[in-house]
Design an enzyme around this catalytic site. Structure first.
Site, PDB file in Angstrom:
ATOM      1  N   SER A 203      22.734  36.106  51.355  1.00 49.94           N
ATOM      2  CA  SER A 203      21.488  37.050  51.785  1.00 49.94           C
ATOM      3  C   SER A 203      20.914  35.692  52.741  1.00 49.94           C
ATOM      4  O   SER A 203      21.113  35.220  52.932  1.00 49.94           O
ATOM      5  CB  SER A 203      21.153  37.162  50.072  1.00 49.94           C
ATOM      6  OG  SER A 203      20.058  36.435  49.786  1.00 49.94           O
ATOM      7  N   LYS A 204      19.754  36.842  53.483  1.00 46.99           N
ATOM      8  CA  LYS A 204      18.805  36.301  53.523  1.00 46.99           C
ATOM      9  C   LYS A 204      18.766  35.090  53.662  1.00 46.99           C
ATOM     10  O   LYS A 204      18.160  34.620  54.397  1.00 46.99           O
ATOM     11  CB  LYS A 204      18.291  37.355  54.072  1.00 46.99           C
ATOM     12  CG  LYS A 204      16.141  37.515  54.941  1.00 46.99           C
ATOM     13  CD  LYS A 204      16.782  37.383  56.591  1.00 46.99           C
ATOM     14  CE  LYS A 204      15.882  36.874  57.497  1.00 46.99           C
ATOM     15  NZ  LYS A 204      16.689  36.642  58.784  1.00 46.99           N
ATOM     16  N   ARG A 205      17.885  34.398  52.306  1.00 43.90           N
ATOM     17  CA  ARG A 205      17.145  33.291  51.910  1.00 43.90           C
ATOM     18  C   ARG A 205      18.504  32.329  52.019  1.00 43.90           C
ATOM     19  O   ARG A 205      18.400  30.831  52.214  1.00 43.90           O
ATOM     20  CB  ARG A 205      16.764  33.563  50.588  1.00 43.90           C
ATOM     21  CG  ARG A 205      18.666  34.093  49.072  1.00 43.90           C
ATOM     22  CD  ARG A 205      17.069  33.651  47.773  1.00 43.90           C
ATOM     23  NE  ARG A 205      18.368  34.969  47.352  1.00 43.90           N
ATOM     24  CZ  ARG A 205      19.119  33.914  46.707  1.00 43.90           C
ATOM     25  NH1 ARG A 205      19.173  32.637  46.937  1.00 43.90           N
ATOM     26  NH2 ARG A 205      20.184  34.616  46.221  1.00 43.90           N
TER      27      ARG A 205
END
Ligand code: GLU
Length: 430
Positions: free
Chosen positions: A203-205
């Site tokens: 994911s983005k993180r």
């Protein structure tokens, strides 16, 4: 391989190019280039509502950016609905499919085992007990993914299908359709999904999920492609840095990994730094110019030969293109970012202001205005004052660049030139 290898990448243009899809494309390309085959592109745009031209444009641009080329023009499934309906009719006529209103369904015979030898996972088998009758044509007349996929893969003569593990459950269904048409299925290889370092879905993180995000964050295509390849394959000598061309020479499907790959941003960043270091100053300068321009800098304020010198000086100091302007903005504008901590520490003391004033006085007539003479001037001044050169170098670096780190001070000063250096030193004394 005894038959001509034909592979394909089949994106659905319903979003950006995910890192996992980028990796899928890379591996299909590798198979084609390694075995002297063809790499085709097929646009799976059967969902007319969710498919958008801008997504397709982006996907193609990202593939090109990664260094991939394909053979011939892409085919579009949205142009082939008649073909899918005709193929479904064939199966109705043969008695293996039936109509349910406007939809067409495939009859799944119970009690059979469908098995295939996966190129990556080995034998995979499912019992047809677990499968319902399969939709071939939906009631709106559009084909179901599994059906259009088989029609096109067979029409295009696809010999090997490399795709994500998320498609493993589709493969037995597709094999049933090949059987119904009396065709030999292609070989399948399902690549384990890419996970974040913590084992969670990417994911983005973890640093981003799309190829475009990494591009925007200043990663080089060579580094991202290299890294994605390592997330699915181990080169024979475990050499980690290899270009697409080298990978295409060395690639063996047998060495593809069957366990989930963990995405490691720190490693990708390291690798990117390696690729930046291997660029010539002129190659890097072109990339930095483009990046700075996109960030709103007016690069024409600095003559091309100086920009080359700047690229040379920072080549070993940045890991991504994005790291460049926060370190080197002072070459291109006077309202550059200033490290406030550093300013307080090195520029605020009265002693520092006195030293910078003296230094300005010595640099004004300095001939030549070059790295070595600048260094000598600073050392002489330090010696005369009975202080360490660092007591001058630190405040001077802050004064001319606003930074506490970066390329060497004398390198920076030579590149900035006399007028800017003297002006900034004098400004710092106020
Ligand atoms: N359009 C499908 C996807 O993007 C293709 C799957 C396949 O390679 O068969 O997941």
């Amino acid at each position: 391989m005894d038959q001509k290898v034909i592979v394909r990448f089949a994106p659905s243009p319903t979003g950006f190019l995910h890192l996992g899809s980028g990796r899928t494309a890379l591996f299909n390309w590798l198979v084609a280039r390694r075995y002297g085959g063809h790499f085709l592109l097929r646009v799976e745009d059967t969902d007319k509502v969710r498919s958008e031209q801008r997504f397709l444009d982006e996907i193609l641009e990202d593939l090109h950016w990664l260094g991939l080329d394909w053979d011939g023009e892409p085919i579009h499934q949205s142009h082939r609905f008649e073909l899918y309906r005709a193929k479904a009719e064939e199966l109705i006529a043969a008695g293996t499919a039936y109509r349910e209103g406007p939809a067409v369904l495939f009859k799944v015979e119970p009690g059979r085992t469908i098995a295939f030898e996966d190129l990556i996972h080995g034998r995979i088998a499912v019992n047809t007990e677990t499968l319902k009758d399969q939709v071939l044509i939906k009631s709106d007349g559009s084909p179901a993914y599994n059906f259009s996929c088989v029609v096109d893969d067979s029409e295009q003569g696809i010999t090997h299908i490399m795709r994500g593990d998320d498609h493993i459950s589709n493969t037995p269904k597709q094999i049933l359709f090949y059987e119904a048409f009396g065709l030999i299925p292609p070989r399948f290889g399902h690549m384990p999904l890419i996970l974040g370092g913590d084992g969670a879905k990417l994911s983005k993180r973890h640093g981003g999920v799309s190829v475009a995000e990494y591009r925007a964050d200043g990663f080089l295509p060579e580094a991202l492609a290299n890294y994605l390849i390592l997330l699915g394959w181990t080169p024979p000598d475990e050499k980690e840095i290899l270009t697409l061309g080298e990978a295409a020479r060395l690639f063996e499907i047998d060495r593809m990994g069957s366990v989930q790959a963990k995405f490691d941003l720190a490693k990708l960043t390291w690798m990117n730094g390696e690729y930046i270091m291997r660029k010539s100053a002129s190659e890097l300068s072109v990339l930095l110019d483009a990046r700075l321009t996109a960030e709103g800098f007016d690069i024409r304020r600095v003559p091309p030969e100086k920009r080359l010198g700047i690229a040379e000086a920072y080549r070993i100091r940045i890991k991504t293109l994005q790291e460049f302007s926060p370190l080197a903005d002072f070459f291109y504008r006077d309202d550059y970012m200033v490290d406030e901590e550093g300013r307080k520490k090195h520029l605020d003391p009265a002693e520092a202001k006195i030293l910078l004033g003296l230094l300005a006085g010595r640099l004004e007539p300095l001939e030549p205005f070059s790295h070595d003479s600048l260094e000598a001037a600073v050392r002489d001044l330090a010696q005369e004052r009975g202080i360490k050169p660092a007591a001058i170098i630190h405040p001077a670096r802050l004064a001319v660049s606003g930074k506490t780190r970066g390329a060497g001070l004398f390198e920076i000063m030579e590149l900035l030139g006399r007028e800017t250096v003297v002006r900034r030193l004098k400004e710092a004394t106020r």
